[in-house]
Write a protein that holds these residues in place. Structure first.
Motif, mmCIF file in Angstrom:
data_model
loop_
_atom_site.group_PDB
_atom_site.id
_atom_site.type_symbol
_atom_site.label_atom_id
_atom_site.label_comp_id
_atom_site.label_asym_id
_atom_site.label_seq_id
_atom_site.Cartn_x
_atom_site.Cartn_y
_atom_site.Cartn_z
ATOM 1 N N GLU A 1 0.839 -1.224 0.000
ATOM 2 C CA GLU A 1 0.000 0.000 0.000
ATOM 3 C C GLU A 1 0.862 1.259 0.000
ATOM 4 O O GLU A 1 0.643 2.184 -0.783
ATOM 5 C CB GLU A 1 -0.873 0.025 1.268
ATOM 6 C CG GLU A 1 -2.075 -0.878 1.223
ATOM 7 C CD GLU A 1 -2.940 -0.717 2.471
ATOM 8 O OE1 GLU A 1 -4.147 -0.562 2.327
ATOM 9 O OE2 GLU A 1 -2.396 -0.742 3.601
ATOM 10 N N ILE A 2 1.852 1.275 0.879
ATOM 11 C CA ILE A 2 2.693 2.484 0.984
ATOM 12 C C ILE A 2 3.462 2.684 -0.316
ATOM 13 O O ILE A 2 3.525 3.798 -0.856
ATOM 14 C CB ILE A 2 3.677 2.357 2.176
ATOM 15 C CG1 ILE A 2 2.898 2.089 3.451
ATOM 16 C CG2 ILE A 2 4.606 3.581 2.261
ATOM 17 C CD1 ILE A 2 2.845 3.086 4.495
ATOM 18 N N THR A 3 4.009 1.602 -0.840
ATOM 19 C CA THR A 3 4.812 1.708 -2.062
ATOM 20 C C THR A 3 3.965 2.241 -3.223
ATOM 21 O O THR A 3 4.465 2.979 -4.067
ATOM 22 C CB THR A 3 5.392 0.320 -2.435
ATOM 23 O OG1 THR A 3 6.050 -0.202 -1.286
ATOM 24 C CG2 THR A 3 6.382 0.405 -3.578
ATOM 25 N N HIS A 4 2.683 1.873 -3.249
ATOM 26 C CA HIS A 4 1.861 2.283 -4.397
ATOM 27 C C HIS A 4 1.103 3.588 -4.178
ATOM 28 O O HIS A 4 0.203 3.923 -4.948
ATOM 29 C CB HIS A 4 0.942 1.123 -4.824
ATOM 30 C CG HIS A 4 1.757 0.039 -5.443
ATOM 31 N ND1 HIS A 4 2.357 -0.959 -4.704
ATOM 32 C CD2 HIS A 4 2.159 -0.166 -6.734
ATOM 33 C CE1 HIS A 4 3.071 -1.742 -5.505
ATOM 34 N NE2 HIS A 4 2.956 -1.278 -6.736
ATOM 35 N N HIS A 5 1.490 4.315 -3.151
ATOM 36 C CA HIS A 5 0.903 5.655 -2.983
ATOM 37 C C HIS A 5 1.973 6.732 -2.916
ATOM 38 O O HIS A 5 1.743 7.812 -2.379
ATOM 39 C CB HIS A 5 0.022 5.701 -1.727
ATOM 40 C CG HIS A 5 -1.300 5.033 -1.948
ATOM 41 N ND1 HIS A 5 -1.526 3.708 -1.683
ATOM 42 C CD2 HIS A 5 -2.456 5.499 -2.467
ATOM 43 C CE1 HIS A 5 -2.766 3.387 -1.991
ATOM 44 N NE2 HIS A 5 -3.357 4.454 -2.484
ATOM 45 N N THR A 6 3.157 6.439 -3.447
ATOM 46 C CA THR A 6 4.270 7.394 -3.356
ATOM 47 C C THR A 6 4.142 8.520 -4.384
ATOM 48 O O THR A 6 4.743 9.581 -4.215
ATOM 49 C CB THR A 6 5.610 6.665 -3.598
ATOM 50 O OG1 THR A 6 5.464 5.875 -4.784
ATOM 51 C CG2 THR A 6 5.977 5.768 -2.436
ATOM 52 N N PHE A 7 3.375 8.278 -5.450
ATOM 53 C CA PHE A 7 3.246 9.306 -6.495
ATOM 54 C C PHE A 7 2.343 10.449 -6.030
ATOM 55 O O PHE A 7 1.429 10.235 -5.226
ATOM 56 C CB PHE A 7 2.678 8.697 -7.777
ATOM 57 C CG PHE A 7 3.742 8.061 -8.628
ATOM 58 C CD1 PHE A 7 4.163 8.673 -9.806
ATOM 59 C CD2 PHE A 7 4.342 6.871 -8.247
ATOM 60 C CE1 PHE A 7 5.164 8.091 -10.596
ATOM 61 C CE2 PHE A 7 5.339 6.292 -9.027
ATOM 62 C CZ PHE A 7 5.748 6.902 -10.198
ATOM 63 N N LEU A 8 2.628 11.635 -6.568
ATOM 64 C CA LEU A 8 1.809 12.811 -6.234
ATOM 65 C C LEU A 8 1.032 13.251 -7.465
ATOM 66 O O LEU A 8 1.480 13.035 -8.605
ATOM 67 C CB LEU A 8 2.718 13.962 -5.793
ATOM 68 C CG LEU A 8 3.412 13.774 -4.439
ATOM 69 C CD1 LEU A 8 4.580 14.749 -4.304
ATOM 70 C CD2 LEU A 8 2.423 13.993 -3.299
#
Ligand code: CMC
Length: 434
Positions: A114-121
């Motif tokens: 989850e964390i890895t796939h929400h790094t984009f802005l």
């Protein structure tokens, strides 16, 4: 678990009236509200406490972090910081802080995914950040941009929904390194680097900071581990200034991005996040080991402070400083030794043997060695607090989550002792100035 639920009472005699009151003592505290029954008559307000800086006031009950400053103990959810720094990693510690227990393998895998796939802005965040002046301080940029995220996720205001809260916490932990790295690149006039989801949390952060034209930025594993440990050491520190800011703003039930932006603002201040930079300046000024005795004499004469020494809570060696001191060796093995390290070690040795420091229980704190490591990574001093903020984000969120679920919490609204004028008659400007 230690049983702290002892109940006893305090008998208070009000010498103004001769009346006595019995006030319950629970967990070593009395409820400030119980003092309000103590009054001279029905017209005057009840007794209150005066405590600027909350030096002896508990603002909440918390099960996140335990500190014993006399013994130099720091535990997250009961686990000693030394063991977490040695055997865990930052994302696992983040899970522990927020969920209260260590993850199972599937829980850990889902969390990391989850964390890895929400790094984009959102691309508009990039445009927003590009609008800052070329010399904008990265902490100012971080504070503004994390606050701005609340406008990208308007549903984040729905803080009573557990799934929604979870989503925002994941987003924030994931996006803070991207925001921090972009603030860093902005000051350097370099293009912003997008996250690389093949990399670990900390390796990806280093990639977003330092990648240029290479296909993939492969940071030395020893540096990745050292920075990950630094994030763990900064992940929470119970009711410090920035956490109190997060809780205070969060108590209005605003969204978590706005509450965390307040935490970043508090950390920006030199009394909170800025001491490691002052340590570097001090070491540079001392210049060589031969000058240490003169410097120490100046400190003892009260001309200045030994920066990176002393702590409001720790009256023993700050456990985080011990771990950082060890991490220095790993980092300098890769980057080459920072010549200031020799001065720092000698300074510590001399100070710890000196009666002035022994008597006052002054020991190295977390900031004594951290600036040296950050400098070895080639971070400019303005970035030191940004690194602190990225590490502290899970702690702020764990404390925020505890706050919003705590039935005893109310909107933060301290009392004051009013010292100003009363009932003046307003004279309009035209009459006052004639
Ligand atoms: N160098 C020399 N003397 C000191 C120092 C120091 N670094 N720190 C405290 N003292 C003396 C102080 O002068 C006082 O002496 P006296 O009793 O003779 O008046 C005595 O020790 C007690 O100090 P205090 O100011 O009452 O202690 P405090 O709890 O209010 O302050 C502190 C804590 C961290 C602000 C202080 O130790 C300090 O300014 N240290 C240097 C700055 C620093 O390293 N800050 C980083 C703190 S850790 C970051 C974090 O956890 O967020």
């Amino acid at each position: 678990m230690t049983d702290t639920g002892d109940t006893n009472t305090l008998t208070v005699r009000d010498n103004r009236t001769g009346k006595e009151y019995e006030i319950p003592i629970t967990d070593g505290t009395i409820k400030a509200g119980d003092l309000s029954q103590i009054r001279t008559d029905d017209e005057t307000p009840g007794l209150a406490t005066y405590d600027p800086g909350f030096v002896n006031t508990a603002s909440c009950k918390s099960s996140v972090t335990f500190i014993d400053g006399e013994k130099g103990i720091l535990e997250y959810r009961g686990y000693p910081i030394e063991q977490l720094a040695e055997k865990s990693n930052f994302l696992e510690v983040a899970y522990l802080l927020i969920h209260g227990e260590l993850p199972s393998k599937p829980q850990y895998d889902t969390w990391v995914h989850e964390i890895t796939h929400h790094t984009f802005l959102h691309e508009n965040v990039k445009t927003f950040m590009q609008g800052f002046r070329y010399d904008a301080h990265p902490m100012g940029m971080l504070m503004a941009s994390v606050g701005a995220l609340s406008t990208f996720y308007p549903e984040s205001g729905n803080i009573s929904d557990p799934d929604n809260r979870h989503m925002q916490m994941v987003r924030m932990i994931a996006k803070m390194p991207t925001l921090g790295a972009w603030a860093f690149r902005h000051a350097q006039g370099k293009p912003y680097v997008y996250p690389d989801n093949e990399l670990s949390y900390t390796a990806n952060f280093l990639s977003m900071l330092f990648k240029m034209s290479e296909h993939r930025f492969d940071a030395d594993e020893r540096l990745v581990k050292a920075l990950d440990v630094l994030f763990i050491l900064h992940a929470d520190h119970e009711q410090n200034c920035s956490t109190n800011a997060v809780r205070s703003v969060g108590s209005s039930q605003v969204d978590p991005y706005s509450a965390v932006a307040a935490g970043v603002g508090a950390l920006y201040g030199p009394l909170h996040g800025g001491a490691n930079e002052a340590v570097l300046r001090m070491l540079r000024r001392i210049g060589s080991k031969e000058n240490i005795p003169d410097f120490i004499k100046g400190v003892k004469d009260g001309n200045e402070k030994l920066m990176g020494f002393g702590h409001r809570v720790y009256k023993n060696y700050d456990p985080r400083a011990k771990i950082i001191k060890k991490a220095c060796d790993d980092v300098f093995e890769v980057t080459g030794v920072n010549p200031l390290l020799e001065i720092a070690r000698e300074l510590e040795k001399i100070a710890l043997e000196d009666e002035y420091f022994i008597k006052r229980k002054l020991y190295p704190n977390v900031d004594f060695y951290s600036g040296l490591i950050y400098e070895a990574f080639q971070f400019p001093p303005e970035m030191f607090t940004v690194l602190f903020a990225i590490g502290r984000t899970p702690g702020w969120l764990a404390q925020w989550l505890e706050l919003v679920q705590d039935k005893e919490q109310k909107i933060a609204r301290p009392k004051q002792i009013y010292t100003g004028e009363r009932t003046l008659d307003f004279v309009p400007a035209a009459e006052r100035w004639s």
